[in-house]
Scaffold this motif. Structure first.
Motif, short mmCIF file in Angstrom:
data_model
loop_
_atom_site.label_atom_id
_atom_site.label_comp_id
_atom_site.label_asym_id
_atom_site.label_seq_id
_atom_site.Cartn_x
_atom_site.Cartn_y
_atom_site.Cartn_z
N ILE A 146 0.85 -1.19 0.00
CA ILE A 146 0.00 0.00 0.00
C ILE A 146 0.89 1.23 0.00
O ILE A 146 2.07 1.16 0.32
N ARG A 147 0.28 2.36 -0.34
CA ARG A 147 0.95 3.67 -0.24
C ARG A 147 0.36 4.33 1.00
O ARG A 147 -0.85 4.57 1.05
N ARG A 148 1.20 4.65 1.96
CA ARG A 148 0.70 5.19 3.22
C ARG A 148 -0.06 6.50 3.05
O ARG A 148 -1.02 6.77 3.77
N SER A 149 0.31 7.31 2.05
CA SER A 149 -0.37 8.59 1.83
C SER A 149 -1.84 8.39 1.44
O SER A 149 -2.67 9.25 1.71
N GLU A 150 -2.17 7.26 0.82
CA GLU A 150 -3.57 6.98 0.46
C GLU A 150 -4.45 6.79 1.69
O GLU A 150 -5.67 6.83 1.60
N PHE A 151 -3.83 6.58 2.84
CA PHE A 151 -4.56 6.41 4.09
C PHE A 151 -4.35 7.60 5.02
O PHE A 151 -4.57 7.52 6.22
N GLY A 152 -3.90 8.71 4.46
CA GLY A 152 -3.76 9.94 5.23
C GLY A 152 -2.49 10.06 6.05
O GLY A 152 -2.37 10.94 6.89
N ILE A 153 -1.53 9.18 5.81
CA ILE A 153 -0.25 9.23 6.52
C ILE A 153 0.73 9.94 5.60
O ILE A 153 1.28 9.35 4.68
N VAL A 154 0.89 11.23 5.83
CA VAL A 154 1.65 12.07 4.89
C VAL A 154 2.97 12.58 5.47
O VAL A 154 3.54 13.52 4.96
N PHE A 155 3.44 11.94 6.52
CA PHE A 155 4.75 12.29 7.10
C PHE A 155 5.78 12.21 5.98
O PHE A 155 5.98 11.17 5.37
N ASP A 156 6.44 13.33 5.68
CA ASP A 156 7.37 13.34 4.54
C ASP A 156 8.72 13.95 4.88
O ASP A 156 9.39 14.52 4.01
N SER A 157 9.14 13.81 6.12
CA SER A 157 10.45 14.33 6.50
C SER A 157 11.54 13.62 5.71
O SER A 157 11.48 12.42 5.49
N LYS A 158 12.52 14.43 5.29
CA LYS A 158 13.60 13.90 4.47
C LYS A 158 14.95 14.20 5.10
O LYS A 158 15.12 15.15 5.86
N LEU A 159 15.90 13.39 4.72
CA LEU A 159 17.30 13.62 5.10
C LEU A 159 17.86 14.72 4.21
O LEU A 159 17.28 15.03 3.16
N PRO A 160 18.99 15.32 4.55
CA PRO A 160 19.56 16.39 3.72
C PRO A 160 19.79 15.98 2.26
O PRO A 160 19.72 16.83 1.37
#
Length: 186
Positions: A146-160
């Motif tokens: 599954i794609r987590r964003s399709e379930f409203g989980i939009v945590f998108d923190s990224k490394l440098p």
């Protein structure tokens, strides 16, 4: 199309959580595959006289998720991820089963974090048999992505360098053993 399955038994089966495993895999830091599971889940499998008419319902208690690190457990439980205060469970209800490749495809609806989306599991029937105590058992392996964003989980923190700390795709892995319910009519 009639499907022949050696040892097939029609009936209602209860998932045995002691002999089953429900887990997920997600990329962490763009490097590792982070795999963890839940401890509390249950459900029912109804194997119909025609195997392709069979059905599955299941509930997973997401509060039983344990990553092994309490701070990470709290983060996953929070609003950025699973929002367990408002959505402590995930539910699955199958809608169709069909032969696919060397196994089966199980379609259904997964409800997670207040969103319901279609999901297709690749399903392998491991077999029917008799347990140590003489009870009838059935076992399956299943996997879906599954794609987590399709379930409203939009945590998108990224490394440098741009890699996601937590990957977008989540693989759901199931190893299920179920026990045939005793006949309660007689």
């Amino acid at each position: 199309m009639t499907v022949e399955i050696p040892g097939y038994v029609a009936g209602t089966w209860d998932i045995d959580p002691v002999h089953s495993d429900v887990s997920f895999v997600v990329r962490h830091l763009g490097l590792t595959r982070f795999r963890r599971g839940v401890e509390k889940f249950g459900g029912q499998i109804v194997t119909a006289p025609d195997p392709l008419d069979s059905a599955v319902t299941a509930t997973v208690d997401l509060t039983s998720l344990d990553t092994g690190l309490e701070s990470f457990n709290r983060h996953l439980a929070g609003a950025e991820f699973l929002d367990l205060d408002n959505h402590p469970t995930a539910e699955f209800r199958s809608s169709a089963l069909r032969v696919e490749d060397d196994g089966f495809a199980l379609d259904g609806e997964l409800s997670l974090r207040g969103a319901a989306r279609p999901v297709r599991f690749a399903l392998e029937l491991l077999g029917f048999g008799t347990g140590i105590n003489g009870d009838q058992k059935v076992a399956f392996s299943a996997a879906a992505t599954i794609r987590r964003s399709e379930f409203g989980i939009v945590f998108d923190s990224k490394l440098p360098d741009g890699r996601l700390i937590v990957g977008e795709q989540v693989q759901l892995l199931l190893e299920i053993e179920a026990v045939l319910r005793a006949d309660v009519t007689g």
